[in-house]
Design an enzyme around this catalytic site. Structure first.
Site, mmCIF file in Angstrom:
data_model
loop_
_atom_site.group_PDB
_atom_site.id
_atom_site.type_symbol
_atom_site.label_atom_id
_atom_site.label_comp_id
_atom_site.label_asym_id
_atom_site.label_seq_id
_atom_site.Cartn_x
_atom_site.Cartn_y
_atom_site.Cartn_z
ATOM 1 N N SER A 43 0.673 -1.206 0.297
ATOM 2 C CA SER A 43 0.123 0.039 -0.138
ATOM 3 C C SER A 43 1.172 1.352 -0.502
ATOM 4 C CB SER A 43 -1.147 0.025 0.706
ATOM 5 O OG SER A 43 -1.952 0.832 0.673
ATOM 6 N N ASP A 102 -8.382 -7.292 -5.179
ATOM 7 C CA ASP A 102 -8.092 -5.373 -4.869
ATOM 8 C C ASP A 102 -8.514 -4.294 -5.323
ATOM 9 O OD1 ASP A 102 -7.018 -3.115 -2.593
ATOM 10 O OD2 ASP A 102 -4.975 -2.402 -3.889
ATOM 11 N N HIS A 105 -6.550 -5.857 -0.976
ATOM 12 C CA HIS A 105 -5.412 -5.706 -0.401
ATOM 13 C C HIS A 105 -4.377 -6.021 0.637
ATOM 14 C CE1 HIS A 105 -3.531 -1.336 -0.929
ATOM 15 N NE2 HIS A 105 -3.766 -1.356 0.382
#
Ligand SMILES: *[C@@H]1O[C@H](CO)[C@@H](O)[C@H](O)[C@H]1NC(C)=O
Ligand SMILES: *[C@@H]1O[C@H](CO)[C@@H](O)[C@H](O)[C@H]1NC(C)=O
Ligand SMILES: *[C@@H]1O[C@H](CO)[C@@H](O)[C@H](O)[C@H]1NC(C)=O
Ligand SMILES: *[C@@H]1O[C@H](CO)[C@@H](O)[C@H](O)[C@H]1NC(C)=O
Ligand SMILES: *[C@@H]1O[C@H](CO)[C@@H](O)[C@H](O)[C@H]1NC(C)=O
Length: 473
Positions: free
Chosen positions: A203, A387, A447
């Protein structure tokens, strides 16, 4: 009756969304204990500076939790004395051949997300259950790698600074502090200094990882103390915001989260955001993005939350975040745990302050640094297929916009179907490899990929780091 119950459930589940990728990392609320003895914070820099290394190592040893026999070390490293900035680390030597195993640094995103999330929710040895029992994870990365979990930048999680000027305002600040922590760490744990070293993260760490790798790359030739950097791995990485933002409207439309009309609105907002980025009006770009996606700055839901009705953009199939991703927070509040990991009664920061100082940084790209790393080291860039916020197709946009030594070949390279075992009916994912660069898309995860797909993530990181190729076993 059912209505009251329904409202209660709503209350319990309503998220505290804030920060671009931070709402999930904030679920684990850690408090300072009111009772019991949390012990003292352990500062290791004085031991490193005076050469009392054995003593420092012994002090940093984490006494095993009941029923466990696992060696780990933790404590604070001072990275800026002027501002009393200190970085918290927790180190797990590999279970298999620790003397040779690669050392892998894990950095959480956010900005302001604690790596304790990665440790307890994604790939550390422990899983915390609701009643605070510790279970063993089936495929912890600590089996084959010596994992170094670091709360980064200072002001995140257990890491802290005593001064407002101690907070990072850009990736240079992040890298400078982290580099100081790494140099001291390898002085203290010199047995691991010559092992291969990898920097990994997900991320927002898609910015931290290239930043620290660049710093090491620049300093290694001119310093006596080298860091044996071999490569980096980035998961669902936010390294080039502009190319990601440009991709949102059509991606969100294609997966059915926006209708035609909403797509037009989203498109207009994203165009404006990109315009601000081009003009280097970073704060305006950040504010626009926040209103659109996150709603952290405004005291109302974001546009995304309004039109999707969902707070969670980390997995296409989930509207809210799984409750068990927050259990670790209570565990880290327990006095005996705090004593064991040498954090004392240090306040655990939820990252809001870190994010505040990094607002302008949020929309800046680290493409040049990533290019340099791709030209010189092994690089893995992976996505969970489910994601939303940094979807596989958005990463592909970022990669297509990059100019590195393999970019021409990359654009023509065919993708390979990756299975773990020959007998697997299921496909683990897809791989494109050009020289030392691998792009992987993992099926069935979002994610927080190692949480969703523990075995596939474990196989992926092992194949990449040990260079085993992508043929089924
Ligand atoms: C703990 O593990 C170490 C090394 O793996 C082993 O030597 C030791 O006997 C173990 N202790 C217990 C109590 O199981
Ligand atoms: C401490 O932090 C300040 C502000 O970021 C920086 O200017 C200074 O160089 C840092 N000192 C060290 C020793 O890193
Ligand atoms: C805690 O929960 C686990 C299941 O999640 C159970 O196996 C265990 O017995 C429980 N422990 C206590 C002390 O209640
Ligand atoms: C989301 O909806 C609320 C309630 O209708 C509204 O007040 C708010 O302005 C909306 N947020 C955005 C960013 O449009
Ligand atoms: C932590 O403990 C010290 C010494 O006992 C005390 O001075 C300090 O106020 C405590 N901090 C917090 C956050 O409780």
């Amino acid at each position: 009756m059912w209505k009251a119950l329904f409202l209660l459930v709503l209350l319990v589940l309503s998220p505290g969304a804030d920060g671009l990728f931070r709402s999930l990392y904030r679920k684990g609320h850690v408090s300072s204990p009111r009772k019991g003895d949390p012990g003292q914070r352990l500062f290791l820099t004085p031991y490193i500076e005076t050469g009392k290394l054995e003593e420092g190592r012994q002090l940093s040893l984490v006494p095993p939790f009941p029923g466990w026999n696992l060696t780990s070390y933790s404590g604070y490293i001072t990275v800026n004395k002027t501002y009393n900035s200190n970085i918290f680390f927790w180190f797990f030597p590999a279970k298999i051949e620790p003397q040779n195993a690669p050392v892998v640094l894990w950095l959480q995103g956010g900005p302001g997300g604690s790596s304790m999330f990665g440790l307890f929710v994604e790939h550390g040895p422990y899983i915390v259950s609701k009643n605070m029992t510790l279970f063993a994870r089936d495929f912890p990365w600590t089996i084959t790698f010596s994992m170094l979990y670091v709360d980064n930048p200072v002001g995140t999680g257990f890491s802290f600074t005593d001064h407002v000027h101690g907070y990072a305002i850009d990736e240079d600040d992040v890298a400078r502090n982290l580099y100081s922590a790494l140099i001291q760490f390898f002085e203290l744990f010199s047995d691991y200094r010559d092992n291969d070293f990898y920097v990994t993260g997900e991320s927002y760490a898609g910015k931290y990882v290239p930043a620290i790798a660049h710093y090491i790359h620049i300093l290694n030739p001119v310093t006596t103390m080298k860091i044996n950097l071999k490569g980096i791995a980035l998961g669902d990485a936010y390294f080039d915001p502009k190319s990601i933002i440009e991709g949102y409207p059509s991606f969100l439309f294609q997966i059915g989260l926006l209708d035609e009309q909403e797509k037009k609105y989203f498109q207009k907002q994203c165009n404006d955001c990109v315009k601000f980025i081009r003009q280097e009006k970073w704060l305006q770009a950040f504010e626009l993005l926040d209103r659109l996606l996150d709603g952290g700055l405004i005291s109302e839901p974001s546009y995304f939350q309004n039109v999707t009705g969902c707070s969670n953009y980390y997995n296409l199939l989930l509207c809210t975040e799984p409750e068990d991703q927050g259990y670790y927070g209570k565990f880290l509040s327990l006095p005996h745990v705090r004593q064991a990991i040498h954090v004392g009664n240090q306040t655990f920061s939820d990252g809001a302050k870190v994010e505040k100082y990094l607002r302008e940084d949020t929309v800046k790209s680290v493409k040049p640094w990533l290019t340099e790393i791709m030209n010189n080291y092994k690089v893995l860039i992976y996505n969970g297929q489910l994601d939303v916020i940094v979807a596989a197709s958005l990463t592909e946009r970022s990669l297509m916009a990059m100019d590195w030594k393999g970019s021409q070949k990359y654009k023509k390279a065919g993708k390979k179907v990756w299975k773990i075992l020959k007998s697997d009916p299921e496909v683990a994912g897809y791989v494109r490899q050009v020289g030392n660069f691998c792009q992987v898309i993992v099926r069935g995860g979002g994610h927080i990929l190692p949480y969703d797909q523990p075995l596939r993530s474990f196989d992926m990181i092992n194949r990449f780091i040990f260079g085993r190729g992508w043929d089924p076993y």
